[in-house]
Design an enzyme around this catalytic site. Structure first.
Site, PDB file in Angstrom:
ATOM      1  N   GLN A  17     -16.676 -16.517   1.099  1.00  0.00           N
ATOM      2  CA  GLN A  17     -17.172 -16.046   2.395  1.00  0.00           C
ATOM      3  C   GLN A  17     -16.131 -15.883   3.504  1.00  0.00           C
ATOM      4  O   GLN A  17     -16.119 -14.874   4.208  1.00  0.00           O
ATOM      5  CB  GLN A  17     -18.281 -17.000   2.899  1.00  0.00           C
ATOM      6  N   GLU A 139     -17.542 -24.466   3.395  1.00  0.00           N
ATOM      7  CA  GLU A 139     -18.172 -24.451   4.721  1.00  0.00           C
ATOM      8  C   GLU A 139     -18.519 -25.826   5.289  1.00  0.00           C
ATOM      9  O   GLU A 139     -18.052 -26.213   6.358  1.00  0.00           O
ATOM     10  CB  GLU A 139     -19.447 -23.592   4.635  1.00  0.00           C
ATOM     11  N   ASP A 168     -16.820 -20.887   7.631  1.00  0.00           N
ATOM     12  CA  ASP A 168     -16.428 -19.702   6.862  1.00  0.00           C
ATOM     13  C   ASP A 168     -16.328 -18.463   7.748  1.00  0.00           C
ATOM     14  O   ASP A 168     -15.254 -17.930   7.985  1.00  0.00           O
ATOM     15  CB  ASP A 168     -17.454 -19.444   5.753  1.00  0.00           C
ATOM     16  N   GLY A 247     -23.461 -27.420  28.293  1.00  0.00           N
ATOM     17  CA  GLY A 247     -22.821 -27.101  29.565  1.00  0.00           C
ATOM     18  C   GLY A 247     -23.381 -27.926  30.708  1.00  0.00           C
ATOM     19  O   GLY A 247     -24.004 -28.963  30.494  1.00  0.00           O
ATOM     20  N   GLY A 248     -23.183 -27.443  31.903  1.00  0.00           N
ATOM     21  CA  GLY A 248     -23.576 -28.211  33.084  1.00  0.00           C
ATOM     22  C   GLY A 248     -25.014 -27.989  33.529  1.00  0.00           C
ATOM     23  O   GLY A 248     -25.456 -28.602  34.498  1.00  0.00           O
TER      24      GLY A 248
HETATM   25  N1  CAO Z   1      -6.153 -12.201 -11.447  1.00  0.00           N
HETATM   26  C1  CAO Z   1      -5.752 -13.361 -12.009  1.00  0.00           C
HETATM   27  N2  CAO Z   1      -5.999 -14.572 -11.478  1.00  0.00           N
HETATM   28  C2  CAO Z   1      -6.683 -14.581 -10.314  1.00  0.00           C
HETATM   29  C3  CAO Z   1      -7.113 -13.422  -9.665  1.00  0.00           C
HETATM   30  C4  CAO Z   1      -6.808 -12.171 -10.286  1.00  0.00           C
HETATM   31  N3  CAO Z   1      -7.188 -11.012  -9.763  1.00  0.00           N
HETATM   32  N4  CAO Z   1      -7.761 -13.772  -8.540  1.00  0.00           N
HETATM   33  C5  CAO Z   1      -7.744 -15.115  -8.468  1.00  0.00           C
HETATM   34  N5  CAO Z   1      -7.094 -15.618  -9.547  1.00  0.00           N
HETATM   35  C6  CAO Z   1      -6.842 -17.030  -9.856  1.00  0.00           C
HETATM   36  C7  CAO Z   1      -6.008 -17.732  -8.837  1.00  0.00           C
HETATM   37  O1  CAO Z   1      -4.664 -17.392  -9.011  1.00  0.00           O
HETATM   38  C8  CAO Z   1      -6.309 -19.195  -9.178  1.00  0.00           C
HETATM   39  O2  CAO Z   1      -5.524 -19.565 -10.301  1.00  0.00           O
HETATM   40  P1  CAO Z   1      -4.698 -20.964 -10.351  1.00  0.00           P
HETATM   41  O3  CAO Z   1      -5.696 -22.048 -10.038  1.00  0.00           O
HETATM   42  O4  CAO Z   1      -4.224 -20.995 -11.748  1.00  0.00           O
HETATM   43  O5  CAO Z   1      -3.642 -20.908  -9.347  1.00  0.00           O
HETATM   44  C9  CAO Z   1      -7.754 -19.127  -9.666  1.00  0.00           C
HETATM   45  O6  CAO Z   1      -8.057 -17.739  -9.826  1.00  0.00           O
HETATM   46  C10 CAO Z   1      -8.810 -19.743  -8.807  1.00  0.00           C
HETATM   47  O7  CAO Z   1      -8.548 -19.567  -7.431  1.00  0.00           O
HETATM   48  P2  CAO Z   1      -9.063 -20.648  -6.387  1.00  0.00           P
HETATM   49  O8  CAO Z   1      -8.473 -21.967  -6.733  1.00  0.00           O
HETATM   50  O9  CAO Z   1      -8.831 -20.134  -5.036  1.00  0.00           O
HETATM   51  O10 CAO Z   1     -10.645 -20.646  -6.669  1.00  0.00           O
HETATM   52  P3  CAO Z   1     -11.665 -21.875  -6.785  1.00  0.00           P
HETATM   53  O11 CAO Z   1     -12.948 -21.230  -7.158  1.00  0.00           O
HETATM   54  O12 CAO Z   1     -11.189 -22.959  -7.677  1.00  0.00           O
HETATM   55  O13 CAO Z   1     -11.745 -22.468  -5.316  1.00  0.00           O
HETATM   56  C11 CAO Z   1     -12.162 -22.362  -2.941  1.00  0.00           C
HETATM   57  C12 CAO Z   1     -12.510 -21.822  -4.335  1.00  0.00           C
HETATM   58  C13 CAO Z   1     -12.923 -21.523  -1.937  1.00  0.00           C
HETATM   59  C14 CAO Z   1     -12.583 -23.824  -2.824  1.00  0.00           C
HETATM   60  C15 CAO Z   1     -10.635 -22.218  -2.708  1.00  0.00           C
HETATM   61  O14 CAO Z   1     -10.265 -20.903  -2.962  1.00  0.00           O
HETATM   62  C16 CAO Z   1     -10.199 -22.618  -1.315  1.00  0.00           C
HETATM   63  O15 CAO Z   1     -10.130 -23.798  -0.966  1.00  0.00           O
HETATM   64  N6  CAO Z   1      -9.834 -21.620  -0.508  1.00  0.00           N
HETATM   65  C17 CAO Z   1      -9.298 -21.853   0.841  1.00  0.00           C
HETATM   66  C18 CAO Z   1     -10.349 -22.277   1.806  1.00  0.00           C
HETATM   67  C19 CAO Z   1     -11.495 -21.309   1.860  1.00  0.00           C
HETATM   68  O16 CAO Z   1     -11.354 -20.135   2.086  1.00  0.00           O
HETATM   69  N7  CAO Z   1     -12.681 -21.869   1.733  1.00  0.00           N
HETATM   70  C20 CAO Z   1     -13.899 -21.147   2.034  1.00  0.00           C
HETATM   71  C21 CAO Z   1     -14.434 -20.443   0.910  1.00  0.00           C
HETATM   72  S1  CAO Z   1     -15.921 -19.695   1.410  1.00  0.00           S
HETATM   73  O17 CAO Z   1     -17.007 -20.922   1.395  1.00  0.00           O
END
Ligand code: CAO
Length: 415
Positions: A17, A139, A168, A247-248
């Protein structure tokens, strides 16, 4: 008419998001947003909370309008080359991967600068530099660590998260501002830069008034507009203030006619000082207008509970819309508690493009929230979200790949 960000190309490496809300805004302002996803899977939200089998979820469609979708496996060596070509062609790379994911892919800040020194790299992370910088964040975690949860809810209950996605979507909005600011600075310096919006920081920014109150509390030990005053107690930290105004001008949520069976038959009522006499007249307490115990804001502070109870006796005789109509005639600030159903059916929101009906080839018609920021010279036309990889061939052709090369990359699993 042209769009404000015509000619700006965004390499959209966002998912879920926070990042997608940012790039959707940029797309609405006219940027060409190219969303990079993994073939066969795509943004995880395409299949989360699905309401129609095999159709992209509303979660995805409502966060990814006006974008193009390309599939690239960025861990495949040939896929990496395609991504490099995109980095060279685009102005901004936006990402919200877990900390370190972009580096692990081989796209460090140094490498990106080698490829395109004008590139702006914009990131959402859960935390800024510090003890939690490596943590993944969603979030509600952001709401908890940014000061929102501890200050939301009632004094006698646990911390509460809010339905507004301030962690988010709020951080996405902060990031979008950072990006256009960096684009502006680039017009003078010619250089790209890193833009970071941490979700904890974004939530705290939106909870600014509560840090104000923390310092007031430490200085005076009491906050007279809080419901804890005058009979409750204050501790060391800003307490939850229920529905008190931040607020106030004291305010509270009051029951309206029908509250017994309608969970949204309520109105927010603000006892704004300049209209106090009018409030007294409307609710039939004319004597309060001159009574020194009620006539000034300071005198009213210890009596707010009693005052709101009296006003509620009046609001309970009216529907929330009747109350709104009467109170607005006297410039008394108030607002009905609108349900999502009422908002979805609100004609005026549809007329302004704040609620938009969109047609999608798989799911059919659905409602979305349009651009909340209206530019008079850059109107927003909301177009549907892309299917997974819908624009891969088109974007590859723009990058100079021939049909044969595209097919070869597809066979190799790179796109
Ligand atoms: N081709 C190949 N690999 C890809 C890719 C693509 N097109 N797109 C993503 N990937 C891979 C990434 O490189 C990552 O690989 P590694 O773990 O090996 O480095 C993997 O996909 C997963 O990415 P991620 O760790 O970001 O995803 P997740 O689902 O495990 O975590 C989240 C999700 C949201 C917790 C994490 O991305 C995060 O903390 N983001 C920052 C904060 C944020 O934006 N949070 C809000 C999200 S909205 O609620």
């Amino acid at each position: 008419m042209g769009k404000a960000l015509d000619g700006v190309r965004i390499l959209d490496f966002t998912h879920v998001q926070s990042g997608p809300t940012c790039t959707q805004l940029l797309a609405w302002f006219g940027a060409d947003v190219i969303k990079v996803e993994r073939a066969g899977a795509g943004d995880i939200t395409r299949e989360q909370l699905r309401d129609i089998p095999d159709a992209d979820s509303l979660y995805f469609t409502m966060l990814n309008h006006n974008k193009r979708s390309v599939t690239i496996d960025t861990k495949n060596p040939e896929g990496k080359l395609v991504l490099e070509a995109l980095i060279q062609k685009c102005d901004v790379l936006v990402e919200n991967f877990a900390p370190g994911a972009l580096d692990r892919m081989g796209f460090t800040w140094g490498r990106i600068q080698e490829l395109n020194p004008k590139m702006i790299v914009a990131s959402v992370k859960g935390f800024g530099p510090g003890p939690y910088e490596d943590c993944k964040v969603y979030e509600n975690v952001a709401q908890c660590v940014g000061g929102s949860a501890s200050t939301t809810g009632f004094d006698d209950g646990p911390p509460v998260v809010t339905g507004a996605q301030i962690g988010d979507s709020g951080t996405g909005l902060h990031l979008a501002l950072g990006i256009v600011t960096a684009l502006y600075q680039r017009t003078m310096t010619g250089r790209g830069q890193k833009v970071l919006a941490a979700m904890q920081d974004g939530v705290l920014n939106l909870c600014r008034v509560k840090l104000r109150d923390q310092q007031r509390l430490e200085r005076t030990g009491v906050m007279k507009e809080y419901p804890q005053y005058p009979n409750g107690t204050f501790g060391e930290a800003v307490p939850r203030a229920g529905n008190a105004s931040g607020g106030g001008q004291p305010g509270w949520i009051l029951k309206c006619k029908g509250w017994e069976h309608d969970p949204n038959a309520y109105i927010y009522f603000i006892t704004q000082a300049p209209v106090w006499v009018k409030i007294c007249n409307v609710i039939g307490k004319e004597e309060w207008a001159t009574d020194p115990e009620y006539a000034t804001p300071t005198a009213r502070l210890p009596r707010l509970k009693e005052i709101f109870a009296e006003i509620e006796r009046w609001t309970m005789t009216k529907t929330k819309f009747e109350a709104m109509e009467i109170l607005n005639k006297y410039d008394i600030p108030c607002g009905p508690i609108l349900s999502m159903k009422e908002i979805a059916e609100d004609d005026s929101l549809r007329k302004t493009g704040t609620i938009v009906e969109v047609d999608h080839p798989v799911r059919g018609k659905y409602l979305t929230v349009g651009n909340p920021i209206k530019l008079s010279d850059s109107p927003t036309d909301v177009t549907r979200s892309p299917l997974l990889g819908e624009h891969t061939d088109e974007v590859m052709a723009e990058l100079g790949y021939s049909r044969e090369q595209i097919e070869a990359l597809r066979t190799a699993g790179a796109i």
